[in-house]
Design a protein around this motif. Structure first.
Motif, mmCIF file in Angstrom:
data_model
loop_
_atom_site.group_PDB
_atom_site.id
_atom_site.type_symbol
_atom_site.label_atom_id
_atom_site.label_comp_id
_atom_site.label_asym_id
_atom_site.label_seq_id
_atom_site.Cartn_x
_atom_site.Cartn_y
_atom_site.Cartn_z
ATOM 1 N N VAL A 1 0.839 -1.197 0.000
ATOM 2 C CA VAL A 1 0.000 0.000 0.000
ATOM 3 C C VAL A 1 0.875 1.250 0.000
ATOM 4 N N PHE A 2 1.905 1.262 0.823
ATOM 5 C CA PHE A 2 2.832 2.395 0.882
ATOM 6 C C PHE A 2 3.438 2.668 -0.494
ATOM 7 N N GLY A 3 3.882 1.603 -1.162
ATOM 8 C CA GLY A 3 4.511 1.765 -2.465
ATOM 9 C C GLY A 3 3.603 2.408 -3.490
ATOM 10 N N LYS A 4 2.297 2.099 -3.408
ATOM 11 C CA LYS A 4 1.337 2.715 -4.336
ATOM 12 C C LYS A 4 1.326 4.235 -4.195
ATOM 13 N N THR A 5 1.585 4.731 -2.971
ATOM 14 C CA THR A 5 1.450 6.165 -2.698
ATOM 15 C C THR A 5 2.668 6.977 -3.087
ATOM 16 N N HIS B 1 18.462 -4.333 -0.308
ATOM 17 C CA HIS B 1 17.540 -3.225 -0.098
ATOM 18 C C HIS B 1 17.016 -2.692 -1.425
ATOM 19 N N MET B 2 17.815 -2.814 -2.502
ATOM 20 C CA MET B 2 17.313 -2.413 -3.807
ATOM 21 C C MET B 2 16.232 -3.366 -4.294
ATOM 22 N N LEU B 3 16.421 -4.658 -4.074
ATOM 23 C CA LEU B 3 15.403 -5.644 -4.454
ATOM 24 C C LEU B 3 14.108 -5.396 -3.693
ATOM 25 N N ALA B 4 14.228 -5.128 -2.386
ATOM 26 C CA ALA B 4 13.037 -4.898 -1.573
ATOM 27 C C ALA B 4 12.272 -3.674 -2.045
ATOM 28 N N THR B 5 12.986 -2.602 -2.323
ATOM 29 C CA THR B 5 12.327 -1.361 -2.720
ATOM 30 C C THR B 5 11.638 -1.530 -4.072
ATOM 31 N N ARG B 6 12.262 -2.260 -4.973
ATOM 32 C CA ARG B 6 11.605 -2.550 -6.255
ATOM 33 C C ARG B 6 10.402 -3.463 -6.061
ATOM 34 N N LEU B 7 10.523 -4.418 -5.139
ATOM 35 C CA LEU B 7 9.412 -5.337 -4.886
ATOM 36 C C LEU B 7 8.155 -4.580 -4.497
ATOM 37 N N TRP B 8 8.310 -3.536 -3.685
ATOM 38 C CA TRP B 8 7.147 -2.771 -3.248
ATOM 39 C C TRP B 8 6.796 -1.655 -4.226
ATOM 40 N N GLN B 9 7.476 -1.624 -5.374
ATOM 41 C CA GLN B 9 7.238 -0.607 -6.405
ATOM 42 C C GLN B 9 7.340 0.808 -5.823
#
Length: 344
Positions: A71-75, A217-225
């Motif tokens: 949800v956070f990533g959508k925002t 951390h780059m993979l995680a951040t991309r995962l959450w878009q």
């Protein structure tokens, strides 16, 4: 007319503005597998269908923080693409479990604005709701972000600061339908400690540490878009470093808290949180918790425990958390206040 989007700046927000965030996301078992690969997450309710069924659920839901990050990533493209810092959280509640196959989307309302004294940036408060494919709310929370101004000479808006609760009251916590810890298997969960074994004021050192890697951390951040520039573009900061997404630290600290809080199974509220200092690849994250409050719920065998989760870097336990100037000491990365559900 440009077809690209540079993101919103401080002067693009107004109190009462409602933003429907783009690109709904269907989450599946792949998200669980990646989440458990990125973090040492081992809470039994999110690891085993059989364990979850024995606790009254239909199967194992996805980790609460998967729902939060999605949800956070959508925002981010609408709220924090041009952010200087994500400052804090309040009044967060998990309202329904998220199951593999659910599709999540997000809507935010601007509830506060305040220009900073330097005239170059300002703070934006938003209340975000995450909804599933049948428009059922699964999560809502308030966060506030420091955002750059496009034009330093643009007039300051009227200051509006929302009045936010210090904590979600225990009677406002939502316990998932059917949850029953009456026949809870402490052996399979990993620790014998139940709700009654914890005392208000008790501090728990979670012992373990994890060194943050650039790739993870780059993979995680991309995962959450999550598209915030500071997490991807090293030229976006004067120090030439990519800032680690604060949610990555939340999940790492929560996973580390398993050692001592293995039975704090479900996060149901986010009372407050501060990303106290930046984290970068190479930092080693450790965590400790303090019991702030306890409450019973109406669900069989289910108690609620309010916890303060602190993440630090290096070898420091960071006591005290703040210096004489009232600021967090540099070793503190995260100061998070949340409610979790635990067997009585």
């Amino acid at each position: 007319m440009s077809k690209t989007n540079a993101g919103r700046f401080f002067e693009d927000y107004s109190v009462g503005q409602v933003i429907r965030h783009a690109v709904p996301r269907t989450v599946a078992e792949g998200e669980r597998a990646l989440y458990h690969a990125l973090y040492p997450a081992r809470h039994a309710l999110y690891s085993s269908d059989a364990f979850a069924i024995a606790c009254g659920l239909d199967s194992s839901p996805l980790d609460d923080l998967i729902a939060f990050h999605t949800v956070f990533g959508k925002t981010v493209p609408d709220i924090s693409l041009n952010a200087l810092a994500n400052l804090g959280y309040a009044e967060g509640r998990w309202l329904a479990p998220v199951w593999p196959g659910d599709t999540l989307r997000a809507v935010s309302e601007v509830i506060g604005l305040k220009q900073n004294s330097n005239g170059k940036s300002g703070v934006v408060w938003v209340r975000t709701s995450g909804l599933n494919q049948v428009d059922e709310p699964v999560l809502d929370y308030v966060r506030w972000v420091m955002v750059r101004k496009r034009d330093a000479d643009a007039p300051a808006p009227e200051t509006v600061k929302p009045d936010l609760a210090e904590a979600v009251p225990a009677d406002a916590l939502v316990v998932p339908e059917g949850l029953d810890f009456g026949a809870y298997d402490f052996g399979l969960a990993g620790e014998p400690h139940r709700w009654g074994d914890y005392q208000i004021g008790e501090k728990i050192d979670h012992v373990d540490g994890v060194t943050i890697e650039e790739a993870e951390h780059m993979l995680a951040t991309r995962l959450w878009q999550n598209t915030a520039k500071v997490h991807f573009d090293a030229t976006n900061r004067d120090d030439g470093k990519r800032l680690i997404y604060g949610g990555h630290i939340i999940s790492m600290a929560r996973a580390l808290s398993f050692n001592g809080l293995a039975n704090a199974q479900m996060i149901v509220a986010l009372n407050g949180g501060t990303h106290a200092n930046p984290c970068f690849a190479g930092d080693t994250v450790r965590a400790w918790s303090e019991v702030l409050d306890k409450a019973e719920t109406g669900a069989p065998g289910v108690g609620a425990i309010r916890l303060r989760l602190v993440a630090t870097k290096g070898d420091s336990g960071a006591f005290p958390l703040k210096g004489q100037d009232g600021r967090y000491v540099p070793e503190v990365l995260l100061d998070l206040d949340y409610w979790a559900l635990m067997p009585l």
